[in-house]
Scaffold this motif. Structure first.
Motif, mmCIF file in Angstrom:
data_model
loop_
_atom_site.group_PDB
_atom_site.id
_atom_site.type_symbol
_atom_site.label_atom_id
_atom_site.label_comp_id
_atom_site.label_asym_id
_atom_site.label_seq_id
_atom_site.Cartn_x
_atom_site.Cartn_y
_atom_site.Cartn_z
ATOM 1 N N ARG A 90 -17.767 -26.736 105.026
ATOM 2 C CA ARG A 90 -16.578 -26.324 104.275
ATOM 3 C C ARG A 90 -15.348 -26.577 105.123
ATOM 4 O O ARG A 90 -15.338 -26.276 106.313
ATOM 5 C CB ARG A 90 -16.653 -24.835 103.930
ATOM 6 C CG ARG A 90 -17.609 -24.516 102.806
ATOM 7 C CD ARG A 90 -17.520 -23.032 102.442
ATOM 8 N NE ARG A 90 -18.380 -22.749 101.302
ATOM 9 C CZ ARG A 90 -19.703 -22.602 101.388
ATOM 10 N NH1 ARG A 90 -20.290 -22.685 102.570
ATOM 11 N NH2 ARG A 90 -20.428 -22.366 100.312
ATOM 12 N N VAL A 91 -14.329 -27.157 104.486
ATOM 13 C CA VAL A 91 -13.050 -27.327 105.173
ATOM 14 C C VAL A 91 -12.025 -26.480 104.439
ATOM 15 O O VAL A 91 -11.837 -26.659 103.223
ATOM 16 C CB VAL A 91 -12.628 -28.804 105.210
ATOM 17 C CG1 VAL A 91 -11.232 -28.941 105.810
ATOM 18 C CG2 VAL A 91 -13.624 -29.613 106.021
ATOM 19 N N ARG A 108 -13.213 -25.131 101.235
ATOM 20 C CA ARG A 108 -13.662 -26.034 100.183
ATOM 21 C C ARG A 108 -14.934 -26.754 100.625
ATOM 22 O O ARG A 108 -14.969 -27.341 101.704
ATOM 23 C CB ARG A 108 -12.574 -27.066 99.891
ATOM 24 C CG ARG A 108 -12.287 -27.255 98.414
ATOM 25 C CD ARG A 108 -11.218 -28.330 98.240
ATOM 26 N NE ARG A 108 -11.683 -29.627 98.721
ATOM 27 C CZ ARG A 108 -12.395 -30.476 97.976
ATOM 28 N NH1 ARG A 108 -12.687 -30.175 96.738
ATOM 29 N NH2 ARG A 108 -12.780 -31.627 98.473
ATOM 30 N N ARG A 114 -17.613 -29.511 101.051
ATOM 31 C CA ARG A 114 -17.627 -30.979 101.026
ATOM 32 C C ARG A 114 -18.904 -31.473 100.386
ATOM 33 O O ARG A 114 -19.989 -30.986 100.691
ATOM 34 C CB ARG A 114 -17.577 -31.521 102.461
ATOM 35 C CG ARG A 114 -16.188 -31.709 102.986
ATOM 36 C CD ARG A 114 -16.231 -31.951 104.460
ATOM 37 N NE ARG A 114 -16.532 -33.332 104.835
ATOM 38 C CZ ARG A 114 -15.638 -34.311 104.839
ATOM 39 N NH1 ARG A 114 -14.418 -34.083 104.446
ATOM 40 N NH2 ARG A 114 -15.975 -35.524 105.225
ATOM 41 N N ARG A 155 -11.165 -36.240 100.388
ATOM 42 C CA ARG A 155 -12.219 -35.911 101.339
ATOM 43 C C ARG A 155 -11.863 -36.416 102.735
ATOM 44 O O ARG A 155 -12.097 -35.749 103.743
ATOM 45 C CB ARG A 155 -13.515 -36.550 100.842
ATOM 46 C CG ARG A 155 -14.741 -36.302 101.644
ATOM 47 C CD ARG A 155 -15.872 -37.045 100.938
ATOM 48 N NE ARG A 155 -16.857 -37.532 101.869
ATOM 49 C CZ ARG A 155 -17.981 -36.894 102.120
ATOM 50 N NH1 ARG A 155 -18.240 -35.767 101.521
ATOM 51 N NH2 ARG A 155 -18.837 -37.387 102.971
ATOM 52 N N ARG A 188 -8.946 -36.719 103.949
ATOM 53 C CA ARG A 188 -7.858 -35.930 104.537
ATOM 54 C C ARG A 188 -8.359 -34.612 105.110
ATOM 55 O O ARG A 188 -7.622 -33.915 105.785
ATOM 56 C CB ARG A 188 -6.758 -35.689 103.498
ATOM 57 C CG ARG A 188 -5.885 -36.924 103.278
ATOM 58 C CD ARG A 188 -4.640 -36.614 102.473
ATOM 59 N NE ARG A 188 -4.948 -36.365 101.075
ATOM 60 C CZ ARG A 188 -5.001 -37.334 100.152
ATOM 61 N NH1 ARG A 188 -4.768 -38.579 100.475
ATOM 62 N NH2 ARG A 188 -5.292 -37.050 98.897
ATOM 63 N N GLU A 189 -9.619 -34.271 104.818
ATOM 64 C CA GLU A 189 -10.166 -33.041 105.390
ATOM 65 C C GLU A 189 -10.572 -33.261 106.847
ATOM 66 O O GLU A 189 -10.175 -32.514 107.731
ATOM 67 C CB GLU A 189 -11.383 -32.589 104.573
ATOM 68 C CG GLU A 189 -11.010 -32.136 103.174
ATOM 69 C CD GLU A 189 -12.224 -31.848 102.313
ATOM 70 O OE1 GLU A 189 -12.051 -31.271 101.238
ATOM 71 O OE2 GLU A 189 -13.353 -32.209 102.708
ATOM 72 N N PRO A 242 -5.262 -35.135 108.886
ATOM 73 C CA PRO A 242 -6.467 -34.352 108.597
ATOM 74 C C PRO A 242 -6.339 -32.905 109.056
ATOM 75 O O PRO A 242 -5.471 -32.586 109.869
ATOM 76 C CB PRO A 242 -7.526 -35.071 109.443
ATOM 77 C CG PRO A 242 -6.773 -35.577 110.622
ATOM 78 C CD PRO A 242 -5.389 -35.927 110.127
ATOM 79 N N LYS A 243 -7.202 -32.067 108.493
ATOM 80 C CA LYS A 243 -7.227 -30.667 108.932
ATOM 81 C C LYS A 243 -8.114 -30.507 110.152
ATOM 82 O O LYS A 243 -7.913 -29.617 110.964
ATOM 83 C CB LYS A 243 -7.751 -29.789 107.793
ATOM 84 C CG LYS A 243 -6.829 -29.761 106.589
ATOM 85 C CD LYS A 243 -7.260 -28.688 105.602
ATOM 86 C CE LYS A 243 -6.277 -28.608 104.443
ATOM 87 N NZ LYS A 243 -6.229 -29.876 103.683
#
Lengths: 268, 281
Positions: free
Chosen positions: A72-73, A76, A78, A92, A94-95, A170-171
């Protein structure tokens, strides 16, 4: 905050991956790997070669499909398989982004530094002009901006690879042995750069490495893997100062230092 | 990576071995001859002069004439056009189909790879000339059919080669990096994978050029390719055969030597080009 995933940039729960071995049998590359990384946090995954740490990194970014488990990122979940649609695929991406081990082969040999970044920026509908800021951010100048990978040093290439990952904003940033191929002095520069980026952008780092000194330098928490199993995890300082598990102790004892006796490590 | 060598590593301007330079120079001349044929050829390629049938080398006809009195020098110069353009078209077709199939097989793997590999294997097992003649038997003789048929016959070779280099390229992490960026497979292949194969594939096509020219000449010689009054070299050899019996060697010898020289030159240059394009970065 009842849902633990909400407060974490990255929450990994029970990742599992097995590979069939030639001649029958199965190799467990990762078994029940769980951890969380807060936004702006930094986690190290250490272990010897074959411990499954790279498999975990590749499962995080989606290059390897886990047999079980969830990533989860920012809360959310994945998808385990790459989504069909372009917008879902880009969202996806960008996560989680990744920096690969060997900058000599992880950059497209045909593209200049600037083209490498604008390719990523355009793909995500961002403006080309951001490339200059990114190059500046990782310490690459005008000369490198027009250079192709074969015209740059290892450290410069790895800076570019970091910039390319950041181009997507990205996060989470996964670094798979990202400084292993570099000289020690260059390693220090790259680690300092990563520390700055983490502070400035709030990106969470997952640092996969066999090098305990590197992990000590850059991570808050550490996870020790052996043969696909997490044998120990906790705050980096605590784990490296007072390891609980014999494997961690052996790993620490294997680091060369003054008065170090290799025979004692091998004999242990 | 490569074996250490004391010889200076060649830049683009480094000196080539003598053989390569001679062969390259000769090919430049052939290309010039093809382009400038109307200006340098003393006669029209199809100008018949029955009064000058089968004359040997003379001031009027430097390389002699054939049985219809057509000037052999002029015909060989004009013939360079078909001899060079037809292999380019043929290899262009083979490259288009072969690179597409080879890349698809390498990228998708699994059943797609199996299917493509089996089809190329089957076509490999089938002699290329037989396959080409079969297509010509169905669609009729002529240069267009020959080029299309040989283009198809060369496709498996190019596909197999592309597949092997694409497989190696796909394993490089920069391809993974594009995936992680969220780029779709088709886009990665078309914009990044195939362009990175370009150098090796072009090097391979240069090596194939001589062979393709030879195959086309063979078809024309057999009467499947170029048709009279074309001055195609293969056709000229065939037309010149009858004159050999009458003691005139030139009508068959001149185009034959032209074919041999061009094919050998392409092989010399091609092997060198493949070495440099395939490995050098």
């Amino acid at each position: 905050m009842t849902d633990a995933g909400q407060e974490h940039a990255l929450a990994v729960d029970g990742l599992h991956k097995e590979y069939p071995m030639p001649g029958g049998g199965r190799l467990t590359a990762a078994d029940a790997v769980s951890f969380t990384v807060p936004a702006g946090g930094s986690l190290g995954i250490v272990g010897e070669s074959g411990s499954g740490k790279t498999t975990v990194a590749r499962m995080l970014v989606g290059l390897v499909r886990p047999d079980a488990g969830a990533v989860r990122v920012a809360g959310r979940l994945r998808e385990t398989r790459t989504p069909r649609g372009a917008s879902a695929r880009l969202a996806r991406a960008r996560e989680i982004q990744m920096v690969f081990q060997d900058p000599y082969v992880s950059l497209d040999p045909r593209l200049t530094s600037r083209q490498c970044l604008t390719t990523a920026l355009r793909l995500h509908g961002r403006d080309d002009s951001l490339a200059d800021g990114l190059l500046d951010r990782v310490g690459l100048g005008a000369r490198e901006s027009g250079a192709r990978p074969h015209g740059m040093s290892g450290g410069q290439r790895q800076r570019l690879a970091i910039a390319r990952a950041l181009a997507v904003d990205p996060k989470v940033l996964v670094l798979d042995e990202a400084v292993a191929a570099l000289d020690v002095s260059i390693q220090a520069q790259i680690l300092r750069l990563l520390g700055e980026i983490r502070r400035d952008t709030g990106v969470a780092l997952v640092f996969v490495s066999h090098d305990l000194a590197v992990v000590r330098h850059i991570t808050d928490e550490v996870l020790v893997m052996r043969r696909g199993i997490v044998v120990e995890q906790g705050p980096t300082d605590g784990v490296l100062a007072a390891p609980d598990h014999p494997y961690t102790r052996r790993l620490l004892a294997s680091v060369p230092r003054p008065g170090w006796d290799p025979a004692a490590v091998v004999g242990a | 990576m490569t074996a250490p060598t004391l010889a200076p590593v060649g830049g683009p301007r480094s000196r080539q071995p003598l053989g390569v330079r001679v062969a390259g120079g000769f090919l430049v001349l052939v290309v010039l001859a093809a382009v400038l044929a109307p200006f340098v050829a003393p006669y029209a390629p199809d100008a018949i002069d029955l009064s000058a049938s089968l004359v040997g080398t003379s001031g009027d006809h430097l390389l002699g004439t054939d049985s219809s009195g057509q000037d052999l020098l002029s015909r060989v110069l004009y013939g360079a056009r078909t001899s060079l353009i037809a292999p380019v078209l043929l290899l262009g077709l083979a490259a288009l189909l072969g690179v597409t199939l080879g890349t698809l097989a390498a990228w998708r793997g699994g059943w797609v790879d199996t299917l493509v590999s089996r089809i190329t294997d089957v076509m490999y097992a089938f002699p290329g000339l037989l396959f080409t003649v079969l297509i010509i038997a169905v669609f009729g003789a002529g240069m267009t059919t020959s080029v299309l048929a040989l283009g198809l016959a060369y496709t498996p070779t190019v596909a197999k080669y592309t597949r092997s280099v694409a497989l190696a390229e796909c394993r490089k992490p920069y391809i993974d990096a594009y995936r992680v960026q969220g780029m779709g497979g088709a886009r990665i292949c078309a914009l990044h994978l195939v362009p990175n194969l370009g150098r090796s594939v072009v090097g391979y096509l240069v090596v194939l050029f001589g062979e393709a020219l030879m195959s086309l000449a063979t078809l024309s010689y057999l009467g499947f390719g170029a048709q009279p009054p074309s001055s195609d070299w293969g056709l000229m050899v065939q037309e010149g055969q009858a004159a050999v019996v009458q003691g005139a060697l030139l009508p068959a010898l001149v185009p034959g030597v032209a074919i041999a020289l061009v094919v050998v030159s392409f092989n010399v240059v091609g092997v060198r080009a493949a070495d440099r394009l395939g490995s050098g970065r």
